[in-house]
Design an enzyme around this catalytic site. Structure first.
Site, PDB file in Angstrom:
ATOM      1  N   HIS A  79      10.415  -0.762   0.717  1.00 14.84           N
ATOM      2  CA  HIS A  79       9.267  -1.599   0.385  1.00 14.84           C
ATOM      3  C   HIS A  79       8.365  -1.809   1.598  1.00 14.84           C
ATOM      4  O   HIS A  79       8.797  -1.696   2.748  1.00 14.84           O
ATOM      5  CB  HIS A  79       9.739  -2.939  -0.167  1.00 14.84           C
ATOM      6  CG  HIS A  79      10.311  -2.847  -1.545  1.00 14.84           C
ATOM      7  ND1 HIS A  79      10.758  -3.940  -2.239  1.00 14.84           N
ATOM      8  CD2 HIS A  79      10.496  -1.785  -2.369  1.00 14.84           C
ATOM      9  CE1 HIS A  79      11.195  -3.563  -3.427  1.00 14.84           C
ATOM     10  NE2 HIS A  79      11.055  -2.258  -3.521  1.00 14.84           N
ATOM     11  N   GLU A  81       7.107  -4.459   2.931  1.00 14.82           N
ATOM     12  CA  GLU A  81       7.492  -5.549   3.835  1.00 14.82           C
ATOM     13  C   GLU A  81       8.556  -5.082   4.826  1.00 14.82           C
ATOM     14  O   GLU A  81       8.455  -5.343   6.034  1.00 14.82           O
ATOM     15  CB  GLU A  81       8.040  -6.744   3.041  1.00 14.82           C
ATOM     16  CG  GLU A  81       7.080  -7.298   2.017  1.00 14.82           C
ATOM     17  CD  GLU A  81       7.259  -6.708   0.620  1.00 14.82           C
ATOM     18  OE1 GLU A  81       7.055  -7.446  -0.357  1.00 14.82           O
ATOM     19  OE2 GLU A  81       7.593  -5.506   0.496  1.00 14.82           O
ATOM     20  N   CYS A 105      10.250  -9.092  -3.060  1.00 13.04           N
ATOM     21  CA  CYS A 105      11.498  -9.162  -3.826  1.00 13.04           C
ATOM     22  C   CYS A 105      12.564  -9.893  -3.000  1.00 13.04           C
ATOM     23  O   CYS A 105      12.346 -10.219  -1.831  1.00 13.04           O
ATOM     24  CB  CYS A 105      11.975  -7.751  -4.180  1.00 13.04           C
ATOM     25  SG  CYS A 105      12.610  -6.825  -2.756  1.00 13.04           S
ATOM     26  N   CYS A 108      13.528  -8.013   0.307  1.00 12.32           N
ATOM     27  CA  CYS A 108      12.520  -8.161   1.356  1.00 12.32           C
ATOM     28  C   CYS A 108      12.482  -9.590   1.886  1.00 12.32           C
ATOM     29  O   CYS A 108      12.256  -9.807   3.074  1.00 12.32           O
ATOM     30  CB  CYS A 108      11.148  -7.728   0.848  1.00 12.32           C
ATOM     31  SG  CYS A 108      11.045  -5.938   0.613  1.00 12.32           S
TER      32      CYS A 108
END
Length: 161
Positions: A79, A81, A105, A108
């Site tokens: 992801h 992040e 999420c 993250c």
């Protein structure tokens, strides 16, 4: 007379713009997400977008959202992040702020908390009712990480490439 200029963009507009531009680097055909991490004095520290790990070809791994876990993207993509956190080479991210185009999420959120990031500015929260985001918010609240929705302005910023 001391009048404030209105022809410049705010820090939130600037950094969310960087996150949105970063998202455009993602090869994911369904969801492009970008992140930008900034210091307390508004300096860009790192950026990231969702994609495959370094050395993994975009053409050799699946981008599908459905099917067998080994044949869809979820086991393989990192992801935005996490990529932004891992891309940072300068030391501590304590008290930094993260701008992200999609609410983080739960996985993250763990990385954000562990990295010492204290504020998240997000653009979209379309998965707000999922267990992943509910869990994320629970952890962020417990850890004292502030988050707020980016306030879109009426200004239209266009970048011609």
């Amino acid at each position: 007379m001391n009048q404030k200029r209105k022809d410049y963009i705010s820090w939130d507009e600037y950094f969310m713009g960087v996150a949105k531009l970063s998202a455009m680097r993602s090869k994911d055909p369904n969801t492009q997400v970008g992140a930008c991490i900034v210091s307390e004095d508004n300096k860009i520290l790192s950026m990231g977008y969702n994609g495959l790990p370094r050395g993994c070809s975009d053409d050799e791994f699946p981008w599908s959202r459905e099917g067998d876990p080994l044949d869809n993207k979820y086991l393989y993509t990192a992801h935005s992040e996490l990529n932004a956190i891992l891309n940072y080479r300068g030391g501590s991210l304590d008290n930094a702020k993260m701008y992200v185009t999609l609410f983080p999420c739960n996985e993250c959120a763990k990385a954000i908390i562990q990295a010492g990031i204290k504020t998240i500015v997000y653009d979209c929260d379309k998965y707000s009712t999922t267990d992943s985001v509910i869990g994320s918010k629970r952890m962020l609240n417990a850890a004292g990480v502030r988050y707020y929705k980016y306030q879109e302005t009426e200004r239209k910023i266009e970048i011609e490439l």
